[in-house]
Design an enzyme around this catalytic site. Structure first.
Site, PDB file in Angstrom:
ATOM      1  N   SER A 119       0.812  -1.216   0.000  1.00  0.00           N
ATOM      2  CA  SER A 119       0.000   0.000   0.000  1.00  0.00           C
ATOM      3  C   SER A 119       0.843   1.262   0.000  1.00  0.00           C
ATOM      4  O   SER A 119       0.320   2.357  -0.140  1.00  0.00           O
ATOM      5  CB  SER A 119      -0.919   0.007   1.229  1.00  0.00           C
ATOM      6  OG  SER A 119      -0.152  -0.072   2.417  1.00  0.00           O
ATOM      7  N   HIS A 140      -2.181  -2.766  -6.044  1.00  0.00           N
ATOM      8  CA  HIS A 140      -2.683  -2.363  -4.728  1.00  0.00           C
ATOM      9  C   HIS A 140      -4.209  -2.436  -4.725  1.00  0.00           C
ATOM     10  O   HIS A 140      -4.893  -1.550  -5.225  1.00  0.00           O
ATOM     11  CB  HIS A 140      -2.195  -0.953  -4.385  1.00  0.00           C
ATOM     12  CG  HIS A 140      -2.691  -0.466  -3.061  1.00  0.00           C
ATOM     13  ND1 HIS A 140      -2.898   0.862  -2.792  1.00  0.00           N
ATOM     14  CD2 HIS A 140      -3.024  -1.145  -1.923  1.00  0.00           C
ATOM     15  CE1 HIS A 140      -3.337   0.989  -1.543  1.00  0.00           C
ATOM     16  NE2 HIS A 140      -3.433  -0.214  -1.005  1.00  0.00           N
ATOM     17  N   ASN A 190      -2.942   6.349  -0.699  1.00  0.00           N
ATOM     18  CA  ASN A 190      -2.494   6.611   0.665  1.00  0.00           C
ATOM     19  C   ASN A 190      -1.743   7.927   0.820  1.00  0.00           C
ATOM     20  O   ASN A 190      -1.662   8.473   1.918  1.00  0.00           O
ATOM     21  CB  ASN A 190      -1.653   5.435   1.175  1.00  0.00           C
ATOM     22  CG  ASN A 190      -2.538   4.276   1.580  1.00  0.00           C
ATOM     23  OD1 ASN A 190      -3.613   4.470   2.126  1.00  0.00           O
ATOM     24  ND2 ASN A 190      -2.111   3.058   1.293  1.00  0.00           N
TER      25      ASN A 190
END
Length: 283
Positions: A119, A140, A190
């Site tokens: 991630s 991902h 992220n």
């Protein structure tokens, strides 16, 4: 570059979800973990997910059985020799991932693609642990995998165009939406999400508002399906901290500095839903 057989390394929540969607799309899947009981736990989770789909009328019992039969339990990485694609979904730790990729590089056939579900960690660095960096790529998936449509596909520095194309096409067969991303810390998801969660934690830490108020502002004011503190508990506070540390280290910018309250909760073992307590109590 035809993909027919897949190995998923790691039978946790993400790995078992990836195995489930691959099997549902018709791929033969080896689901690997270190111990048989870990693999069985992953298979049990899949069985529950698929049973719910049967109850809702989205699958027949026969279709569920077919999906489960496509998944072969594995406790040896040597099974990588039988597949066209390996998707690693182990713990988010560079040393562990590079060790796995180094072993897979020795065991998988020369044509096989090696993908990581990381991630936040650099695909280029993971690829450097192999002798086939052109065949290493990031996939991902979002959690929960059977529900969420997005897959970030991350090109490493050496990832070949045909490898990217093969993974993009394969992702579409899983009924997911592939989005191409270059290899920067945290990618897109992220890099945007975690600083927002971290800022929400700072807002709580500084006494600006209660946790409920912070979550309500983001749900009712910004139309988010869940508040950032609830989401942090769902993801796992240890995972949030690790990703923030990766961003902080990768960019060298203090805007990514993890909130001290996040560190404090992780040290206390308050990791969110999985431990029964995080910002909220789940006991």
């Amino acid at each position: 570059m035809k993909i027919e057989k897949v190995m998923v390394v790691g039978a946790g929540q993400m790995g078992s979800g990836i195995a489930q969607v691959c099997a549902a799309a018709g791929y033969q899947v080896f689901l690997y973990d270190l111990k048989p009981e870990f693999v069985e736990r992953g298979r049990n989770g899949m069985n529950k997910n698929l049973s719910r789909q049967v109850e809702k009328g989205r699958l027949t019992p026969e279709q569920k059985q077919t999906v489960m039969e496509r998944i072969t339990p594995s406790v040896t990485l040597n099974d990588a020799a039988k597949v066209d694609l390996v998707i690693e979904a182990a713990v988010e730790n560079m040393e562990i991932k590079t060790n796995i990729f180094s072993q897979l590089d020795e065991m998988a056939p020369q044509h096989a693609i090696l993908a990581s579900n990381t991630s936040s960690l650099p695909i280029t660095e993971i690829a450097a642990a192999t002798k086939r960096p052109e065949k290493v790529i990031g996939m991902h998936f979002m959690n929960p995998v059977p529900v969420m449509k997005l897959v970030e596909i991350i090109r490493g520095l050496a990832t070949a165009d045909e490898v990217y194309s093969a993974i993009k096409e394969m992702t579409e067969t899983l009924e997911k939406v592939p989005v191409e991303v270059n290899d920067f810390p945290g990618f897109v998801s992220n890099r945007v999400l975690m600083p927002m969660i971290n800022e929400a934690i700072y807002t709580l830490y500084e006494g600006v508002a209660s946790k409920e108020a912070i979550d309500d502002v983001m749900k009712l004011g910004m139309n988010h399906p869940m508040g950032p503190l609830t989401l942090a508990d769902f993801i796992g506070l240890d995972t949030c901290l690790y990703i923030m540390e990766t961003l902080h280290k990768g960019f060298g910018d203090d805007k990514y500095r993890p909130c001290p309250l996040l560190r404090k909760y992780v040290k206390a073992g308050w990791l969110g839903r999985k431990t029964g307590r995080g910002f909220y109590s789940y006991e």
